[in-house]
Design a protein around this motif. Structure first.
Motif, PDB file in Angstrom:
ATOM      1  N   GLN C  51     -91.347  54.415 -62.342  1.00 24.10           N
ATOM      2  CA  GLN C  51     -91.296  54.304 -60.886  1.00 24.10           C
ATOM      3  C   GLN C  51     -92.112  53.104 -60.376  1.00 24.10           C
ATOM      4  N   GLU C 251     -89.676  59.336 -65.738  1.00 20.78           N
ATOM      5  CA  GLU C 251     -88.220  59.347 -65.984  1.00 20.78           C
ATOM      6  C   GLU C 251     -87.417  59.282 -64.680  1.00 20.78           C
ATOM      7  N   LEU C 252     -88.054  58.866 -63.603  1.00 20.13           N
ATOM      8  CA  LEU C 252     -87.379  58.803 -62.304  1.00 20.13           C
ATOM      9  C   LEU C 252     -87.552  57.440 -61.666  1.00 20.13           C
ATOM     10  N   ILE C 253     -86.481  56.963 -61.043  1.00 18.32           N
ATOM     11  CA  ILE C 253     -86.539  55.823 -60.124  1.00 18.32           C
ATOM     12  C   ILE C 253     -86.057  56.314 -58.763  1.00 18.32           C
ATOM     13  N   ASP C 254     -86.862  56.096 -57.745  1.00 23.24           N
ATOM     14  CA  ASP C 254     -86.426  56.407 -56.383  1.00 23.24           C
ATOM     15  C   ASP C 254     -86.933  55.298 -55.479  1.00 23.24           C
TER      16      ASP C 254
ATOM     17  N   MET D 305     -82.722  50.473 -64.908  1.00 19.16           N
ATOM     18  CA  MET D 305     -83.387  51.701 -64.476  1.00 19.16           C
ATOM     19  C   MET D 305     -82.679  52.219 -63.233  1.00 19.16           C
ATOM     20  N   ASP D 307     -81.503  54.564 -60.086  1.00 22.64           N
ATOM     21  CA  ASP D 307     -81.761  55.442 -58.943  1.00 22.64           C
ATOM     22  C   ASP D 307     -80.433  56.168 -58.670  1.00 22.64           C
ATOM     23  N   TYR D 308     -80.347  57.423 -59.123  1.00 17.31           N
ATOM     24  CA  TYR D 308     -79.109  58.211 -58.968  1.00 17.31           C
ATOM     25  C   TYR D 308     -78.959  58.609 -57.501  1.00 17.31           C
ATOM     26  N   SER D 354     -82.432  60.697 -67.689  1.00 15.42           N
ATOM     27  CA  SER D 354     -83.528  59.744 -67.539  1.00 15.42           C
ATOM     28  C   SER D 354     -83.084  58.568 -66.680  1.00 15.42           C
ATOM     29  N   ALA D 355     -84.037  57.928 -66.000  1.00 17.16           N
ATOM     30  CA  ALA D 355     -83.724  56.733 -65.224  1.00 17.16           C
ATOM     31  C   ALA D 355     -83.459  55.526 -66.116  1.00 17.16           C
ATOM     32  N   SER D 356     -83.997  55.528 -67.316  1.00 17.60           N
ATOM     33  CA  SER D 356     -83.889  54.367 -68.203  1.00 17.60           C
ATOM     34  C   SER D 356     -82.635  54.455 -69.052  1.00 17.60           C
TER      35      SER D 356
END
Lengths: 374, 374, 374, 374
Positions: C51, C251-254, D305, D307-308, D354-356
């Motif tokens: 993040q 494990e998150l991108i926001d 990476m 962002d869902y 996971s974001a990655s």
């Protein structure tokens, strides 16, 4: 000929997995005649280092035919969490896969309680000092195991249970292996003479500095005690010994080689009068020593695929190649082969387990300064 | 002596990682005189199977001194995603670590388009049929690569790019290794005679059944074409050949052994008139064959630690032990050693990479029925 | 409105993989007016803690519209070896997967050279002392990077390169995350007042004790210097600050949350007069502190599957359940549900990333003693 | 109110690890009155998909208060090898970590024996046909388990043991989860009407095509039988049903949500007259269906990476973003943010854990064509 030696078997709980499955450790105990030092031998603390289990098998096969003066406790599969952690085809066993902590860096050592104990021994005999000190070490570990409400890590629970058994012995052997490796021995500096009774050509001599390992956890307290007492002018003879015995390469079981290693250990136990026999003789080999600070790791200066060239156990002259690293991405417009060497003579002891390395991977470990042990 | 062979180098994009880092593959191309078959050779599709890169190094060192009749394309590090996936000390490279799909099961094969093509070749010469068919195979793969908006998996992107190069060749060699293994060859049944030109004692003969691998992806279409044309009464000679060459054990680079393997491959290329020379001679060795359906895996009947006993490449008689499995937890109150054998003669070819196995782990692969290739 | 802030981009080599692939790190630099403190911000030293990269994105988007008094260096993807190490679906990024060493425990600190420096500063102004000390720290790290022939580990090469940049700044922010976690801040005890400028409710106050992390590696030397000088009676004001900013879960991108976190950091930078603006205001929230020694990990007393019950950031009263552990193997003949609680009030901050735990897995981290920061 | 329902517990051996440790599975059996269909429910075949264990807990808590017309067998922790395979903090449980084979692709199906059976049923009643066919299926699986000397893989041993229990039931529920996922149901096309009794909004309808999974292994034989008999003009009503119930996200235990899922399953069991009650009512929700061939995976066109952005279970219009991918390495000299969309409406069901992501990682699974189930 000796007959009917009774081998007592018990089972220790060492951990629980997510499904509730229990992981246990078998403990073999042979009662001696109470006339010699007690011995503790464990194997496979690191998951991939399995050969020690085969050595314990061969030791038991021998010991049941021998007369024991001291008690011997043998613990194969000492760390079933590590031993059962397959990762792809291999065993990921040097550290807790969740935390990264080396399984052999979680034993307990408490400098303060030793300092405190030394204050209290005036007028006691060595036997009394020893007895009291052993009780102290046991209490300390039990105290850690009998934990507070915040609990213990997976590795601490294993280590402390093993350490509790080891503290009850006078001599401790922790059976390990290297990745791809020749046999070698970790030996406290003061016990160098004992190294001559193992059939192992290369010995690393380690100082009185605790770094979390089983051998240190069992000899550092006694060494520290001895030094403190001597400093106080109290006569005290250090008799406890602990060794990490590196049996060769990981991921291998060879029962025939294990038989040889059992004979080597029996030679040491005979020397220490743990077993009543004269049948074991250490091999006539040249033994080399190296101080721990001179036992050097060489890290790869580049990523690539490694052809390990240097033979183990033989002096590699300055400038001779340790390894050559293939870099096919450079073929045609760069150097596809890189030769690695050092500017001084060394004895290579072990190398990395795989040909594929990142920049900075430990390629080799070598004796950078070495001497003959006589 | 031949001089100045020009080796053309290019670089293919094979993948991007989370940080955006690009993974590329070097491609070496040597132009021939247009008088012999074209060859495609790749290595290291499975991450841990690195020795093929060293063989390509040694091949290039030889080829630059030779006269080429056909073109040769050589691709080391064919799958950099697999090659760079370290898992602990080892390389987790047989399958995509995210999906579990074997990297060598993702090539493309389209039965339907072959059936359709066969309808259209009446009156064409073999050269015309071959030319058209090769174009079809290339278009099919390009069509897959030139994907729809839902995209391609990591492994498909790699496989299709490699397959595009391979379809442009007449002869395909995919360099692999086993876990701990002797050398062996996967050879299509119809090309058994060619197996005699490799210095490899054991050959698995494979049928015309596509299971996703590179060798199948390049010979199955042509074999299917040949069979269909012959069934229609059209005269057609199958000349394409593809082999998976198993070079020994994984996780190892040995440039000296690689030199020997390069000579073995050059012997085959000389036989196929790809190189203009007579200097290479296949070794005089006894060669054994085994049908794919008789190439059997033996799965461990128990968990334990394995002492692999059977030698590779030699006949193991019925009842002789393949391995013995140590189960120290049973020492004293059960059987600590279990011997494993079969009720018929076999030739062991490879075994598992680690001594530590779960119940059901593939212990050995063996030729269960075998015959001499003459 | 400010325009045309120039963002300078450069690229650092951080590692090479087995195929020779280079892993690089982008470095963004914005020159300030030389009137304020310099700042170093990095993200993603632990592979799964991504993040911070999004926060650096949002910071850059803001900074390019602001007037900078000091220089700011921003480094996303600080550790591409960790960031790219997928393990199954997840990223195995807290430690070097080959050695187990935590990537954030490899920075350099040299007590001896500080002690030596303190001997030499009599009569110098604080500016001169600072200048000389910064040069010393830089030389020390360069000395380590400019290694001997035995080389550097993968992690040291990365850590030292980052530390070299960090030592050139006055304020250091290392952006991390917990496993499943609320936001929290690691702050040196002396800088507690600064914690009030971040929009983060929970702060761990850390003592002057080096354990290998980036924040410690950059504030411990200065804190040690200040204490030594004060002890010698030399007037010295400690102005350097370093924080580990824990942004929430791994494990998150926001990007939307990252925007909020960027505003929080800008509020701190405004307070420190790095940026010339008054637009950023820290949120009115109750902030709690906890000494590092009271920030406790709770280890699972059993293996099982965990239903995490306690909410983050709110006081959990003594006896209230932290979690309940499902043990279906005990259903019917034992307790299938075990409730876990403590005998005193705590504030839960984070918990383990998975429901499946071994005995001894770290379940929760909690503030065991806490106080309001005012 | 019903009392005293007896829950019978037994334990199955499912595997042995390297240390000899046995992995077992608890099996819960409740005898019904012999007036309704028999049911088999299992959970956690994939190691990380643990929530089904909690659902079985809640089902047992309910069932013990209900009157059962048919027998119910419940198997939590169905695959303890997978459940206990931690990999870092997470559970690597979708495939055998040694071979890469998906644990839910190893069940048995034998077309040939069905064809053969159909030849022999002339003149039999449906009850007789069913009885004989069930015995055939059981014999087939027992035959596989009662293996030849070459043994079984780890996964086959598990799958066949489970399948043996499942073949004894009329209705089979296999409890799974997605990575990060909404609830959804895999339902054979012919049983679409039953989908309305589960509190699950999204249903994937699957054809009669065996791909190795438990649901297919238990309904495909019966569906094939029914089709063959109907084709022969024999009147036969297909009454067996099997579902894969996807309970949401992996790596999570939530006993409260599990209670809701238990009610949903009880609603189905009441509809099928397995339990004698009218208390359970399916929720009034709009249910959507999608053919398996229209249930599409979207693979990442780049590494980065993620962002869902798209919400699960709601229609995402053509052109609306599924996700945005951060590529900080491109900041300043490229596009740091990439938006991903499709050219048609879809319903997102799950996304990667996971974001990655690497290029080619499966980002989302979506219903690409969908319809209301009424």
């Amino acid at each position: 000929m000796k007959q009917d030696t009774h081998i007592e078997k018990s089972v220790l709980d060492m951990g629980e997995m997510a499904s509730g499955a229990k992981l246990t450790v078998p403990v073999y105990f042979i009662k001696g005649q109470g006339k010699g030092p007690n011995v503790y031998i464990q194997a496979n603390m690191h998951g991939a280092e399995v050969q020690g289990n085969a050595v314990i098998y061969q030791l038991l096969e021998q010991l049941k035919q021998l007369t024991l003066l001291g008690d011997i406790t043998l613990v194969p599969y000492a760390n079933p969490v590590g031993a059962n952690h397959k990762n792809g085809e291999y065993t990921l066993g040097r550290f807790d896969p969740i935390t990264g902590v080396n399984w052999n860096r979680m034993y307990h050592f408490d400098q303060e309680s030793i300092d405190h104990y030394v204050e209290q021994v005036d007028g006691l005999s060595q036997a009394q000092i020893d007895e009291g000190f052993q009780q102290l070490l046991l209490r300390n570990v039990e105290q850690k195991l009998d934990h507070n409400q915040y609990g213990l890590t997976t590795g601490q629970r294993i280590a402390y249970q093993l350490q509790k058994m080891a503290h009850q012995a006078d001599l401790v052997l922790d059976l390990h292996t290297g990745p791809i490796s020749s046999k070698h021995l970790y030996c406290p500096e003061y016990a160098q003479n004992s190294a001559k009774y193992f059939d192992i050509e290369h010995t690393v001599l380690i100082p009185n500095s605790f770094d979390g390992a089983m051998d240190e956890a069992t000899f550092c307290p006694w060494w520290t005690l001895a030094k403190s007492l001597n400093a106080k002018g109290i006569d005290y003879t250090l008799e406890r010994e602990s060794f990490t015995v590196e049996l060769g390469s990981q991921e291998l079981i060879d029962l025939d080689v294990a038989h040889q290693d059992a004979l080597s250990i029996l030679s040491y136990l005979q020397y220490k009068k743990v077993i009543q026999t004269t049948e074991f003789t250490p091999k006539k080999i040249t033994r080399y020593g190296c101080m721990l600070s001179d036992y050097k790791a060489f890290y790869s200066p580049m990523g690539g695929m490694v052809d390990y060239l240097a033979d183990f156990g033989e002096v590699l002259k300055a400038g001779q190649p340790l390894a050559r690293i293939l870099r096919m991405d450079n073929y045609g417009d760069g150097d596809a082969l890189h030769y690695i060497s050092l500017d001084h003579d060394v004895i290579p002891i072990l190398h990395f387990a795989s040909a594929s390395v990142n920049q900075g991977t430990e390629l080799y470990k070598v004796f950078s300064k070495f001497f003959q042990i006589t």
